[in-house]
Design an enzyme around this catalytic site. Structure first.
Site, PDB file in Angstrom:
ATOM      1  N   GLN A 113      26.839  19.878 -84.112  1.00 61.55           N
ATOM      2  CA  GLN A 113      27.605  19.417 -83.120  1.00 61.55           C
ATOM      3  C   GLN A 113      27.230  19.263 -81.877  1.00 61.55           C
ATOM      4  O   GLN A 113      26.837  20.256 -81.370  1.00 61.55           O
ATOM      5  CB  GLN A 113      28.846  20.211 -83.425  1.00 61.55           C
ATOM      6  CG  GLN A 113      30.110  19.762 -82.451  1.00 61.55           C
ATOM      7  CD  GLN A 113      30.513  18.615 -82.466  1.00 61.55           C
ATOM      8  OE1 GLN A 113      30.048  17.531 -81.984  1.00 61.55           O
ATOM      9  NE2 GLN A 113      31.684  18.338 -83.406  1.00 61.55           N
ATOM     10  N   GLU A 118      35.761  18.298 -84.483  1.00 61.71           N
ATOM     11  CA  GLU A 118      35.931  19.646 -83.989  1.00 61.71           C
ATOM     12  C   GLU A 118      37.135  19.847 -83.119  1.00 61.71           C
ATOM     13  O   GLU A 118      37.678  20.935 -83.130  1.00 61.71           O
ATOM     14  CB  GLU A 118      34.732  20.399 -83.313  1.00 61.71           C
ATOM     15  CG  GLU A 118      34.668  21.677 -83.146  1.00 61.71           C
ATOM     16  CD  GLU A 118      33.514  22.402 -82.450  1.00 61.71           C
ATOM     17  OE1 GLU A 118      33.528  23.470 -82.342  1.00 61.71           O
ATOM     18  OE2 GLU A 118      32.502  21.633 -82.714  1.00 61.71           O
TER      19      GLU A 118
END
Length: 298
Positions: A54, A96
Site C-alpha cells: 500500500q 484502506e
C-alpha cells in the site's frame, strides 16, 4: 429498496460460499470461482489484512472521522478490492481509507471485490488504482511511480500508458524524490506545495535547498517568489568573465572621475552587469552638504 435488499442478500450468500472449506476457491479455474470474482461480497473486516504494498501511509484523522460518520449514515458506497490469499483470509489491494473508516464506524463487515492475483499483479493494481483514484500527496505519488519502475520494471512511457498521465507529469513527480528528506516531509505535511518543490529541485546543494525551504515557510513565500529566489541564487553562482569584470570596472572609474570633477569630492559609482547601479556622494559637514545640493540644483 428491493434492489438494495437483493444485492445485500447476494453478498451474504457469497460470503457463506467462501466459508465452505470443502469448496475453497484458490484460482479462477475452481468451482464457483465465476460467482465470486468480479462480484461484490460482504467480507468480515477481521479476515482482511493490510496490503504491504500500500503506497498511502498518511491518513488524516479528521477526514477519517468524517468518512466514518458518512458510512454510519449511508454505508460503504464504493467497495474495497481484496485478493484471496488463503481460506477465509484476504489481503487489501485498494481502499484502506474506507476500511479504516468502517472500523471506526463500528462495522464488522465491508463490501469487497475479490481478485485472485499473484503478488506482482496485486502490487500493480494497488499502485495504479491509488494513483488514479485517491488524493495521495505528491511524494506518495512519486514513490508509487518509483516502485512501479523498480519492482514492476515499467518505463516512464509504459507508466504513462498504464495510469493515463503524460510522461512529463510522471517525470516531474519523480524529480521530487531528489529533494532533501526534510523538504519531502514538508510537502507531505502541506507546509509547501509541489510547485515550491519543483522550484527548489533546481538547486543541487541540499543545505541550500533546506535553507530556501525554511525561508519559504517562515516568510510564506508564493511559488512565483520561490522561483525568483532560486533564480537569483543561481545567477549569483555564475562566474563573471574577466572581460566583463574589467568592462564594469572601467565604466565605474570613468563615471566616478566625471562626478568627482563636478562635485569636487570623491564619488563612489557601482555598476552591475545588467547596467543598474548606485552613486554614493559623501559629505564632510552640513556646509559641504549644502554646497553639493546647490550644485545639484543649478
Amino acid at each position: 429498496m428491493t434492489k438494495a435488499i437483493k444485492k445485500q442478500a447476494l453478498g451474504r450468500g457469497l460470503s457463506a460460499l467462501l466459508k465452505d472449506p470443502d469448496n475453497d476457491i484458490q484460482s479462477v479455474n475452481d468451482k464457483n470461482a465465476d460467482k465470486v470474482v468480479g462480484n461484490i461480497v460482504e467480507l468480515e473486516l477481521d479476515a482482511i489484512e493490510i496490503n504491504p504494498f500500500q503506497p498511502r501511509s498518511n491518513f488524516n484523522e479528521e477526514t477519517l472521522q468524517e468518512l466514518a460518520k458518512s458510512i454510519v449514515e449511508l454505508g460503504v458506497i464504493q467497495p474495497i478490492t481484496v485478493r484471496k490469499i488463503d481460506f477465509n483470509k484476504y489481503q487489501l489491494i485498494s481502499g484502506e481509507r474506507r476500511m479504516r473508516a468502517s472500523k471506526v464506524a463500528g462495522l464488522k463487515t465491508i463490501p469487497a471485490y475479490i481478485r485472485i492475483a499473484n503478488d506482482q499483479e496485486s502490487l500493480t493494481m494497488a499502485l495504479v488504482e491509488n494513483i488514479q483514484r485517491h488524493d495521495l500527496d505528491p511524494i506518495e505519488i512519486a514513490l508509487s511511480y518509483q516502485r512501479l519502475m523498480d519492482e514492476i520494471q515499467l518505463t516512464q512511457e509504459q507508466m504513462s500508458e498504464r495510469v493515463g498521465k503524460k510522461r512529463s507529469t510522471i517525470a516531474n513527480y519523480l524529480r521530487l524524490l531528489k529533494l532533501d528528506p526534510v523538504i519531502q516531509t514538508g510537502i507531505r505535511d502541506g507546509f509547501i506545495s509541489m510547485g515550491h518543490g519543483r522550484a527548489i529541485i533546481n538547486i543541487e546543494d541540499l543545505e541550500v535547498q533546506t535553507g530556501i525551504y525554511q525561508k519559504i515557510v517562515s516568510q510564506n513565500l508564493s511559488v512565483r517568489e520561490t522561483e525568483t529566489l532560486v533564480k537569483n541564487y543561481q545567477e549569483g553562482l555564475k562566474p563573471k568573465t574577466d572581460a566583463a569584470t574589467k568592462s564594469v570596472f572601467v565604466v565605474e572609474r570613468q563615471k566616478s572621475q566625471l562626478f568627482e570633477s563636478f562635485f569636487g569630492t570623491k564619488i563612489d559609482v557601482k555598476v552591475a552587469s545588467n547596467g543598474k547601479g548606485k552613486i554614493t556622494i559623501p559629505f564632510k559637514s552640513e556646509d559641504d552638504l549644502n554646497r553639493i545640493l546647490s550644485l545639484i540644483n543649478k
